[in-house]
Design an enzyme around this catalytic site. Sequence first.
Site, PDB file in Angstrom:
ATOM      1  N   CYS A 121       0.900  -1.175   0.000  1.00 59.13           N
ATOM      2  CA  CYS A 121       0.000   0.000   0.000  1.00 59.13           C
ATOM      3  C   CYS A 121       0.931   1.215   0.000  1.00 59.13           C
ATOM      4  CB  CYS A 121      -0.865  -0.017   1.259  1.00 59.13           C
ATOM      5  SG  CYS A 121      -1.990  -1.416   1.327  1.00 59.13           S
ATOM      6  N   ALA A 167       1.485   4.513  -1.751  1.00 58.69           N
ATOM      7  CA  ALA A 167       1.496   5.980  -1.893  1.00 58.69           C
ATOM      8  C   ALA A 167       1.413   6.669  -0.531  1.00 58.69           C
ATOM      9  CB  ALA A 167       0.320   6.416  -2.764  1.00 58.69           C
ATOM     10  N   PRO A 168       2.041   7.813  -0.362  1.00 56.18           N
ATOM     11  CA  PRO A 168       2.776   8.595  -1.358  1.00 56.18           C
ATOM     12  C   PRO A 168       4.182   8.103  -1.674  1.00 56.18           C
ATOM     13  CG  PRO A 168       2.753   9.736   0.755  1.00 56.18           C
ATOM     14  CD  PRO A 168       1.902   8.519   0.928  1.00 56.18           C
ATOM     15  N   GLY A 169       4.640   7.046  -1.013  1.00 55.00           N
ATOM     16  CA  GLY A 169       5.880   6.418  -1.444  1.00 55.00           C
ATOM     17  C   GLY A 169       7.110   6.697  -0.609  1.00 55.00           C
ATOM     18  N   ASN A 170       6.915   7.346   0.549  1.00 58.96           N
ATOM     19  CA  ASN A 170       8.096   7.640   1.387  1.00 58.96           C
ATOM     20  C   ASN A 170       8.825   6.372   1.792  1.00 58.96           C
ATOM     21  OD1 ASN A 170       7.824  10.455   1.474  1.00 58.96           O
ATOM     22  ND2 ASN A 170       6.135  10.244   2.932  1.00 58.96           N
ATOM     23  N   GLU A 199      -0.534   0.395  -5.377  1.00 60.44           N
ATOM     24  CA  GLU A 199      -1.375   1.460  -4.818  1.00 60.44           C
ATOM     25  C   GLU A 199      -2.738   1.424  -5.500  1.00 60.44           C
ATOM     26  OE1 GLU A 199      -1.420   3.782  -2.295  1.00 60.44           O
ATOM     27  OE2 GLU A 199      -3.380   4.279  -3.153  1.00 60.44           O
ATOM     28  N   ASP A 235      -5.480  -3.190  -6.584  1.00 59.28           N
ATOM     29  CA  ASP A 235      -5.754  -3.663  -5.231  1.00 59.28           C
ATOM     30  C   ASP A 235      -4.740  -4.755  -4.879  1.00 59.28           C
ATOM     31  OD1 ASP A 235      -6.813  -4.792  -2.929  1.00 59.28           O
ATOM     32  OD2 ASP A 235      -8.879  -4.508  -3.592  1.00 59.28           O
ATOM     33  N   ASP A 283       1.714  -1.282   4.875  1.00 62.08           N
ATOM     34  CA  ASP A 283       1.415  -0.066   5.649  1.00 62.08           C
ATOM     35  C   ASP A 283       0.033   0.420   5.166  1.00 62.08           C
ATOM     36  OD1 ASP A 283       1.998   2.175   7.321  1.00 62.08           O
ATOM     37  OD2 ASP A 283       2.687   3.324   5.594  1.00 62.08           O
ATOM     38  N   CYS A 323      -0.118   4.117  11.403  1.00 61.62           N
ATOM     39  CA  CYS A 323       0.114   5.352  12.177  1.00 61.62           C
ATOM     40  C   CYS A 323      -1.131   5.576  13.031  1.00 61.62           C
ATOM     41  CB  CYS A 323       0.447   6.543  11.292  1.00 61.62           C
ATOM     42  SG  CYS A 323      -0.711   6.826   9.957  1.00 61.62           S
TER      43      CYS A 323
HETATM   44  C1  SAM Z   1      -0.980   4.691   5.001  1.00 61.41           C
HETATM   45  S1  SAM Z   1      -0.971   4.948   3.310  1.00 61.41           S
HETATM   46  C2  SAM Z   1       0.626   4.345   2.845  1.00 61.41           C
HETATM   47  C3  SAM Z   1       1.732   5.323   3.128  1.00 61.41           C
HETATM   48  C4  SAM Z   1       3.030   4.891   2.494  1.00 61.41           C
HETATM   49  N1  SAM Z   1       3.452   3.597   2.986  1.00 61.41           N
HETATM   50  C5  SAM Z   1       4.145   5.895   2.742  1.00 61.41           C
HETATM   51  O1  SAM Z   1       4.884   5.757   3.714  1.00 61.41           O
HETATM   52  O2  SAM Z   1       4.296   6.845   1.962  1.00 61.41           O
HETATM   53  C6  SAM Z   1      -1.986   3.657   2.723  1.00 61.41           C
HETATM   54  C7  SAM Z   1      -2.140   3.634   1.221  1.00 61.41           C
HETATM   55  O3  SAM Z   1      -2.739   2.380   0.878  1.00 61.41           O
HETATM   56  C8  SAM Z   1      -3.600   2.587  -0.220  1.00 61.41           C
HETATM   57  N2  SAM Z   1      -4.517   1.409  -0.248  1.00 61.41           N
HETATM   58  C9  SAM Z   1      -5.630   1.227   0.478  1.00 61.41           C
HETATM   59  N3  SAM Z   1      -6.171   0.025   0.201  1.00 61.41           N
HETATM   60  C10 SAM Z   1      -5.367  -0.571  -0.703  1.00 61.41           C
HETATM   61  C11 SAM Z   1      -5.392  -1.830  -1.378  1.00 61.41           C
HETATM   62  N4  SAM Z   1      -6.365  -2.707  -1.157  1.00 61.41           N
HETATM   63  N5  SAM Z   1      -4.406  -2.103  -2.251  1.00 61.41           N
HETATM   64  C12 SAM Z   1      -3.408  -1.208  -2.485  1.00 61.41           C
HETATM   65  N6  SAM Z   1      -3.340   0.005  -1.884  1.00 61.41           N
HETATM   66  C13 SAM Z   1      -4.299   0.317  -1.000  1.00 61.41           C
HETATM   67  C14 SAM Z   1      -4.244   3.906   0.107  1.00 61.41           C
HETATM   68  O4  SAM Z   1      -4.796   4.491  -1.053  1.00 61.41           O
HETATM   69  C15 SAM Z   1      -3.070   4.698   0.672  1.00 61.41           C
HETATM   70  O5  SAM Z   1      -2.410   5.411  -0.336  1.00 61.41           O
END
Ligand code: SAM
Length: 504
Positions: free
Chosen positions: A256, A258-261, A280, A307, A327, A389
Amino acid sequence: MPPPQKNRSHVPATAGHSRTPPRQPGRRMASRDAGERAAFFARREAATVLRRVLRGDASRRAGGSIKSLVYSPSVRNKRATFALVCQTLKYLPILKEVLAASGILTSKWKKQEELVYVTAYDILFGQETAVSGSVEQLIMLHKDTLMTALKKICVRKKVSSIQELLGNKTTVKPKPRFLRVNTLKATTESVIEELSKIHMIDKDDVVPDMLVLPPGTDLHNHPLVKDGKVFLQGKASSMVAIALCPKPGWKVIDACAAPGNKTVHLAALMNGEGSIVACELNKERVKTLQHTIRRSGADNIETVNGDFLDIDSNDPSYAEVRAILLDPSCSGSGISTERLDHLLPSHSSDDQDDAGSSARIRKLSAFQRKVLSHALSFPSVERLVYSTCSIHQAENEDVVNSVLPLASSLGFELATPFPQWHRRGLPVFDGAEHLLRTDPEDDLEGFFIALFVRKTATEDALEPSKDGAWGVKRKRVCRRGNGLRAFSSLRLSRMDVLCSIWRL
Ligand SMILES: C[S@@+](CC[C@H](N)C(=O)[O-])C[C@H]1O[C@@H](n2cnc3c(N)ncnc32)[C@H](O)[C@@H]1O
């Protein structure tokens, strides 16, 4: 009763914007000085951000935090936009009341209501005058009516100042500015040398390549940030990829992303070797993810817009995946102060919907269990990190506990990331001491990290030892309670070598 006092200390710094306002067909806009032009554009940028913030808040979905929206590449005048958005949100209940009482928010202006709010804030409590733009003219035309409505509200609520009317919106404690050096593009020493010319700077004592600057240091426009040599990433957030510690050359999934950090942090830890699949779901957020990746200079990351649950763990193309960072979406309760969530309408005490928020957490928790179980099903995965978080047990310890029978049946055990870290999981099951928590107050962000390691695949895995040094873990396990604990047979003296040893 005296007229309400204006709050001069919160006038946003809207100057500094250099674009020229668009010419309107058929009439030349009056010439105006640079400050007014800057304010004109800042109000429009702020209105765009405010619209997204309010929509995300109304649907209780993470439409992006105020900061992430303001600091997206499309916003030019970040400092002024940030100030205007925060101030407008702070004054929003008053602005809504004043505009409703004066009846000027007709259906015509409703279409631009965020710009009306921002402009009304700016004219009533900030800039005082504005001549360009139709919304500005509307507010200026009705300024006396609005001020009269404001005074009446003060009288009705028996307050003598705007500050009293605003009530007690949480003020955010100043926090140090953390930044992570992107070792794909720069060395920590070169960044320290560059930044120490104008800033006080320290190395973090826990996270390698993490630097600490005084609160309020604004580096968003610094060339080191723009060039991707450093990332403005929090300390706790940076502990996640380190906990996974993928080996250079491995195939890794960031489920999961984005934003990709964390994706680009993984790439740096892997020294750019091997490959990362960054998955993402959200199409818009994939663009941000791709921007982050471009900025990092990593060329071994493939993005997948889809997904994670749809990725077949038995698909031969994922047969060699050895580490997964998971995450997933969470409540964000551990970073709500940082995200400035207290400014959002849904956080005002009148609007707080406890039943709604616990239903949301239940839903998130069910999703988190599902994605974590899916991540565990990849056949060659040796290391898996689950992180949030959130400060809620339901999204953290309960999720991990619920998958333990499955994890154990697939040969995984919980391992201890950052063993020297004092704050561990809530003691709600035997083995929760392996989990890691950071506290939103004491540690600045509330994060949670669980590390699963496959028992049969740890021969060459690097694990932190119990006393805080970092070492190579040889496969020797002993029973303890119903969990398994690993021993270090070789120690390395500094955490800095944590991942670099795998580059040898
Ligand atoms: C907490 S953020 C991730 C932050 C990222 N790890 C970072 O540090 O930049 C969770 C991300 O998961 C995505 N997401 C939610 N459900 C998902 C799924 N089933 N498959 C892939 N991505 C998903 C959301 O759109 C969101 O961008």
